[in-house]
Scaffold this active site. Structure first.
Site, PDB file in Angstrom:
ATOM      1  N   ASP A 151       0.776  -1.216  -0.007  1.00  0.00           N
ATOM      2  CA  ASP A 151       0.043  -0.030  -0.129  1.00  0.00           C
ATOM      3  C   ASP A 151       0.914   1.213  -0.072  1.00  0.00           C
ATOM      4  O   ASP A 151       1.877   1.118   0.593  1.00  0.00           O
ATOM      5  CB  ASP A 151      -1.003  -0.025   1.381  1.00  0.00           C
ATOM      6  CG  ASP A 151      -2.099   0.843   1.032  1.00  0.00           C
ATOM      7  OD1 ASP A 151      -2.291   1.665   0.168  1.00  0.00           O
ATOM      8  OD2 ASP A 151      -3.040   0.915   1.888  1.00  0.00           O
ATOM      9  N   HIS A 224      -7.498  -1.085  -9.691  1.00  0.00           N
ATOM     10  CA  HIS A 224      -7.415   0.311  -8.642  1.00  0.00           C
ATOM     11  C   HIS A 224      -6.386   1.243  -8.937  1.00  0.00           C
ATOM     12  O   HIS A 224      -6.626   2.216  -8.931  1.00  0.00           O
ATOM     13  CB  HIS A 224      -7.146  -0.778  -7.324  1.00  0.00           C
ATOM     14  CG  HIS A 224      -7.003   0.360  -6.342  1.00  0.00           C
ATOM     15  ND1 HIS A 224      -8.158   0.987  -5.659  1.00  0.00           N
ATOM     16  CD2 HIS A 224      -5.962   0.858  -5.464  1.00  0.00           C
ATOM     17  CE1 HIS A 224      -7.658   1.835  -4.830  1.00  0.00           C
ATOM     18  NE2 HIS A 224      -6.381   1.518  -4.560  1.00  0.00           N
TER      19      HIS A 224
END
Length: 326
Positions: A151, A224
């Site tokens: 992330d 994404h």
């Protein structure tokens, strides 16, 4: 950072191992507002007092205020782009706005420091606020989120992080400040884990093990990473993420707390529109088939010097029209 820009809060500090995110509403009445304002002058001192117990753990606290919170506490003038959280999507796939006047983003490499600072802050605030959401986050292995992917790979660093997160000439009265958006996501881990690694990689747009971005001919436009890449005038516009994993395995709760800093809400809002509505509409982020946003808030983070000055500010009525959700 230019010498004429006020010292910011700890927006650009490195990602920590632990964090506590607290969102609170301010109770009605001048006494409650006065208590919250008084804390503005004391936050830095509390961070120093608690942090000296373990200086290498890099304790920090960022304070932010929502549109309604700012009007209640400080009035005019107000940050140019501060407005209520803008919702996107419909049905089960929605970015929703939830109550919150005050955000406290507490970070350190040791959870005990975060916990102690949170306790001290809450003692000072007392009955002036009601905490509506509290999340204790942790770094998951090598900066991975709960679905197993790294992330924040594209986070800006160094000077670039400052340029993308801190306000300067676009709103001089609030230079050194920043905007921050938070969302709490819960994941359907059973559904996600039923997918093959290759299917997960197409949804995220990156290799799961190596974190290498998929080639353009392979990566779907609904991935994404595709939908959260924002360009303006031919240049990529970045935000600074300090996301953390959280959860309660005994309750079947597995989540990611999204927190993104930027010099304007615009790029984060564009990301949310791309994810929840689609680019073009209908081409939405397939990660949302397995992840659900249950909170949402937009806050303004004043510079460190302004935060202290706000303790003595005499609020004037705000006539800012951007307070409409639009």
């Amino acid at each position: 950072m230019p010498t004429d820009v006020p010292e910011p809060q700890a927006v650009c500090d490195p990602i920590s191992r632990s964090a506590i995110f607290m969102v609170a509403t301010i109770k009605a009445g001048p006494e409650s507002a006065s208590t919250v304002c008084a804390l503005c002058a004391d936050v830095a001192g509390l961070v120093r007092a608690v942090g000296t117990r373990a200086p290498a753990a890099n304790l920090s606290c960022v304070c932010g205020f929502s549109s309604d919170g700012w009007d209640t506490l400080f009035g005019a003038p107000r940050p140019a782009n501060l407005h209520p959280f803008r919702e996107f999507g419909e049905g089960q796939r929605r970015a929703i706005g939830t109550p919150g006047d005050l955000l406290l983003h507490i970070r350190a490499d040791h959870m005990d420091l975060c916990f102690e600072l949170a306790a001290q802050l809450m003692e000072r605030l007392g009955s002036a606020v009601s905490v509506v959401d509290e999340v204790h986050g942790f770094r998951y292995f090598d900066l991975r989120d709960m679905v197993g992917f790294v992330d924040g790979t594209e986070n800006p660093r160094g000077r670039e992080a400052v340029d993308f997160t801190l306000i300067s000439d676009q709103d001089p009265a609030f230079a050194g400040g920043s905007y921050v958006m938070v969302q709490k996501y819960l994941h359907d881990m059973a559904g996600w884990d039923s997918l093959s690694v290759e299917a997960q990689e197409r949804i995220i747009g990156r290799k799961k093990l190596s974190d290498v971005e998929l080639a353009e001919g392979v990566k779907p436009s609904s991935s994404h990473s595709s939908l959260t890449t924002i360009e303006k005038d031919g240049q990529e516009v970045k935000i600074l993420r300090h996301n953390m994993a959280f959860g309660r395995p005994g309750a079947g709760e597995f989540g990611t707390y999204f927190i993104g800093y930027a010099s304007s809400p615009e790029p984060i809002e564009q990301m949310l529109e791309n994810m929840f509505v689609g680019r073009p509409p209908g081409n939405y982020d397939r990660l949302l088939d397995y992840s659900r946003a249950i909170t949402g808030g937009l806050f303004f983070v004043p510079s460190a010097s302004m935060l202290e000055e706000l303790a003595d500010r005499d609020p004037q009525p705000s006539t800012n029209e951007s307070a409409a959700t639009g």
